[in-house]
Structures are given as structure tokens and as C-alpha cells.
Enzyme design. Structure first.
Site, mmCIF file in Angstrom:
data_model
loop_
_atom_site.group_PDB
_atom_site.id
_atom_site.type_symbol
_atom_site.label_atom_id
_atom_site.label_comp_id
_atom_site.label_asym_id
_atom_site.label_seq_id
_atom_site.Cartn_x
_atom_site.Cartn_y
_atom_site.Cartn_z
ATOM 1 C CG ASP A 1 105.367 120.817 -21.592
ATOM 2 O OD1 ASP A 1 104.409 120.099 -21.230
ATOM 3 O OD2 ASP A 1 106.050 121.486 -20.791
ATOM 4 C CE1 TYR B 1 100.152 108.329 -12.647
ATOM 5 C CE2 TYR B 1 98.960 106.542 -11.585
ATOM 6 C CZ TYR B 1 99.682 107.025 -12.658
ATOM 7 O OH TYR B 1 99.918 106.216 -13.740
HETATM 8 N N1 LIG Z 1 104.543 102.416 -15.365
HETATM 9 C C1 LIG Z 1 103.410 102.151 -14.720
HETATM 10 O O1 LIG Z 1 103.384 101.425 -13.714
HETATM 11 C C2 LIG Z 1 102.118 102.707 -15.223
HETATM 12 C C3 LIG Z 1 100.918 102.099 -14.813
HETATM 13 C C4 LIG Z 1 99.698 102.609 -15.266
HETATM 14 C C5 LIG Z 1 99.687 103.699 -16.110
HETATM 15 N N2 LIG Z 1 100.870 104.277 -16.486
HETATM 16 C C6 LIG Z 1 100.795 105.439 -17.376
HETATM 17 O O2 LIG Z 1 101.442 105.115 -18.585
HETATM 18 C C7 LIG Z 1 101.861 106.319 -19.235
HETATM 19 C C8 LIG Z 1 103.298 106.127 -19.697
HETATM 20 O O3 LIG Z 1 104.114 105.912 -18.568
HETATM 21 P P1 LIG Z 1 105.433 105.009 -18.588
HETATM 22 O O4 LIG Z 1 105.276 104.013 -17.528
HETATM 23 O O5 LIG Z 1 105.740 104.613 -19.954
HETATM 24 O O6 LIG Z 1 106.465 106.093 -18.017
HETATM 25 P P2 LIG Z 1 107.829 106.687 -18.577
HETATM 26 O O7 LIG Z 1 108.282 107.634 -17.522
HETATM 27 O O8 LIG Z 1 108.700 105.609 -19.057
HETATM 28 O O9 LIG Z 1 107.341 107.534 -19.864
HETATM 29 C C9 LIG Z 1 106.595 108.730 -19.751
HETATM 30 C C10 LIG Z 1 106.998 109.637 -20.882
HETATM 31 O O10 LIG Z 1 106.174 110.823 -20.818
HETATM 32 C C11 LIG Z 1 107.013 111.935 -21.096
HETATM 33 N N3 LIG Z 1 106.456 113.159 -20.542
HETATM 34 C C12 LIG Z 1 106.353 113.501 -19.231
HETATM 35 N N4 LIG Z 1 105.843 114.746 -19.130
HETATM 36 C C13 LIG Z 1 105.635 115.179 -20.404
HETATM 37 C C14 LIG Z 1 105.134 116.392 -20.933
HETATM 38 N N5 LIG Z 1 104.769 117.408 -20.153
HETATM 39 N N6 LIG Z 1 105.027 116.503 -22.275
HETATM 40 C C15 LIG Z 1 105.421 115.496 -23.091
HETATM 41 N N7 LIG Z 1 105.918 114.332 -22.635
HETATM 42 C C16 LIG Z 1 106.026 114.179 -21.295
HETATM 43 C C17 LIG Z 1 108.347 111.578 -20.448
HETATM 44 O O11 LIG Z 1 109.406 112.366 -20.961
HETATM 45 C C18 LIG Z 1 108.449 110.108 -20.799
HETATM 46 O O12 LIG Z 1 109.113 109.909 -22.027
HETATM 47 C C19 LIG Z 1 101.662 107.428 -18.209
HETATM 48 O O13 LIG Z 1 100.471 108.129 -18.517
HETATM 49 C C20 LIG Z 1 101.502 106.672 -16.905
HETATM 50 O O14 LIG Z 1 100.757 107.396 -15.965
HETATM 51 C C21 LIG Z 1 102.076 103.793 -16.082
#
Ligand SMILES: NC(=O)c1ccc[n+]([C@@H]2O[C@H](COP(=O)([O-])OP(=O)(O)OC[C@H]3O[C@@H](n4cnc5c(N)ncnc54)[C@H](O)[C@@H]3O)[C@@H](O)[C@H]2O)c1
Length: 258
Positions: free
Chosen positions: A63, A156
Site C-alpha cells: 500500500d 485529482y
Molecule cells: N487512465 C487514465 O485516464 C489516466 C490518465 C492520466 C493519468 N493516469 C494515472 O495513471 C496511473 C495508473 O492508472 P491506470 O489508469 O493504470 O489505473 P488502474 O486503476 O488500471 O491502475 C491503478 C493501480 O494502482 C493500484 N493502487 C491503487 N491504490 C493503491 C495503493 N494505495 N497502493 C498500491 N497500489 C494502489 C490499483 O490497485 C491498480 O492496480 C495513476 O496514477 C493515474 O492517476 C491515468
């Protein structure tokens, strides 16, 4: 020899989306990868896929809100692989589009503690190792939201703005040690997170397809990003091809930030 042969990487949020895709690509490029996620089962599944493809991967339940868990992660990686070269601070959570006065206090705390403190905490955990060996790269996942916010995603967006400022400060602090710090700024990316940005259930814009389409329309290249698009950018930043880049916030945004 593959480009990242003999390198060791840590990827937070490795169970899903951008983290999973990046971990797979890093492994294809030769790196050993530790997938850290609060979702231990998901991280284990991705690690198994990597191993089946001939790569080297372990899953670790972490975490990122907990500094001692980040420290234990790095200890374990050093014990298992004897070195650390790449840290990808990617774990994060979304915020449903909501007027500020309706954002629950607990969600504000969660967003700050995962999206900001989690990144800071991983950087703190890797700092002694990278500085001592006088090499290594730290990359964080920011977002176009950090520079070009959308309405209703104010907290966010603030967390991603903080990540950008943090990485730039870190780049200066670590430059004398030959350690680089960069970030990627993805536009709306087709991962399980994307529908979570929709407005709260019951509101006019709660429909996941509608929010996805509204995001797509704002991307000049006319499509959402795929996780693989972001993975390519991260793999470039951590490679020696990016050796003169630090403090760089690399937009992977189809032109959205223009
Ligand atoms: N998907 C989008 O549109 C987008 C756009 C810009 C930035 N992001 C960023 O990209 C990153 C990855 O997001 P994604 O789109 O792959 O989302 P996702 O939800 O597919 O993956 C996020 C992962 O983070 C893990 N996670 C959440 N809280 C956690 C914690 N406390 N400790 C450890 N792991 C934790 C989740 O279990 C998950 O596996 C994030 O930082 C997100 O803000 C996403």
C-alpha cells in the site's frame, strides 16, 4: 543484448492498466521487475504472465500510502536482485467529477495520500540506493490533469500538479548524484480507471460511455491513449537514450496539452 538487460525495476500500481503494461514492456526489454500493488492477486497474475513470456518478475503487496511498506519493498528487491535502477511511481486513484463542496473529506485524504504521498514515499525509499550507486531513474505518473484540468476533477488535478512539482524538485536535488527524475503525463487512457472519472451516479453525466466519448473529443489525435502508449514513453525515459533528460514531464496526450 536487450536494452534494459541487468537492470532492476520497481513498478507501483503494477496490477492493472498503465503499470501492468509498463511492467510487461520493461521485462521485454530485459529488466527484472517487481510489481507492487495493494491488489496482490492482480500483481501476481501480471508477474505470472511476464514469467511465462520468459521474463523475470515478482509481485509484492504494497500500500503506497504506508512508508514502511515502500521501504520493505525496496529492501526485498535489493535482497532478491542486489540492485535497483528504475522506480516507476505509478499507483493512483481517480476522482468522480464532483463539485468541490460535495467532495467527501475521506476522498480528499485518499487522493492526497495515494497520488501524492505514495509518490513521495517511494522516492524517499529509493533515494539512498540510487544516490549511493550514483545512477538510476525515478519516473512518476502525472496527468494532463496536472496542467490542463477538467471541471469537477479539482482534487485529482491538484495531486497531479503536485507530482509534477515534486519530480522537478527531485531532478535538481538528485542531479549532482547522476540520478534522474521525470514524469509522464497521460491523457485519458483506456484502463479500468477511466470510467471512474465519470460524474457521480444519478447525475446527468454519469454514463461511462458518454464520459469516455467526451474525453476522446478533446484529444486532437482523436482517440484515447492506450496503456501501451504510456508504457513506451516510460520505457524511453528510463532508458539510456533519455540520459540527458531530467525534470522532464513527458506529455503522452495526443496533443491535448497544446
Ligand atoms: N487512465 C487514465 O485516464 C489516466 C490518465 C492520466 C493519468 N493516469 C494515472 O495513471 C496511473 C495508473 O492508472 P491506470 O489508469 O493504470 O489505473 P488502474 O486503476 O488500471 O491502475 C491503478 C493501480 O494502482 C493500484 N493502487 C491503487 N491504490 C493503491 C495503493 N494505495 N497502493 C498500491 N497500489 C494502489 C490499483 O490497485 C491498480 O492496480 C495513476 O496514477 C493515474 O492517476 C491515468
Amino acid at each position: 543484448m536487450r536494452e534494459l538487460e541487468n537492470r532492476v525495476a520497481v513498478v507501483t500500481g503494477g496490477a492493472s492498466g498503465i503499470g501492468a503494461s509498463t511492467a510487461k514492456r520493461l521485462a521485454e526489454m530485459g529488466a527484472a521487475v517487481a510489481l507492487a500493488d495493494v491488489n496482490a492477486r492482480g500483481a501476481g497474475e501480471v508477474a505470472a504472465v511476464i514469467r511465462q513470456a520468459g521474463g523475470n518478475a515478482v509481485a509484492v503487496e504494497v500500500d503506497v500510502r504506508r512508508p514502511e511498506q515502500n521501504a520493505a519493498l525496496i529492501e526485498r528487491v535489493l535482497k532478491e536482485y542486489g540492485r535497483l535502477d528504475i522506480a516507476f511511481a505509478n499507483a493512483g486513484i481517480a476522482e468522480a467529477a464532483t463539485p468541490l463542496e460535495e467532495v467527501p473529506e475521506e476522498l480528499i485524504d485518499q487522493l492526497l495520500s495515494i497520488n501524492v504521498r505514495g509518490v513521495v514515499s517511494l522516492a524517499k525509499a529509493v533515494a539512498p540506493t540510487l544516490k549511493n550507486q550514483r545512477s538510476g531513474v525515478f519516473v512518476a505518473t502525472a496527468s494532463t490533469a496536472g496542467v490542463r484540468p477538467r471541471p469537477g476533477l479539482q482534487v485529482y488535478s491538484a495531486t497531479k500538479g503536485a507530482v509534477i512539482a515534486f519530480v522537478r524538485a527531485l531532478a535538481l536535488e538528485w542531479a549532482p548524484f547522476g540520478v534522474r527524475a521525470c514524469a509522464v503525463s497521460p491523457v485519458a487512457t483506456d484502463t479500468p480507471m477511466l470510467p471512474q472519472f465519470r460524474a457521480a451516479a444519478g447525475s446527468a453525466s454519469a454514463d461511462a460511455d458518454a464520459i469516455t466519448e467526451s474525453f476522446r473529443r478533446t484529444v486532437p489525435l482523436g482517440r484515447l491513449a492506450q496503456a501501451e502508449d504510456i508504457a513506451e514513453a516510460v520505457c524511453f525515459l528510463v532508458s539510456d537514450r533519455a540520459r540527458m533528460m531530467t525534470g522532464t514531464i513527458l506529455d503522452v496526450d495526443g496533443g491535448r496539452n497544446i
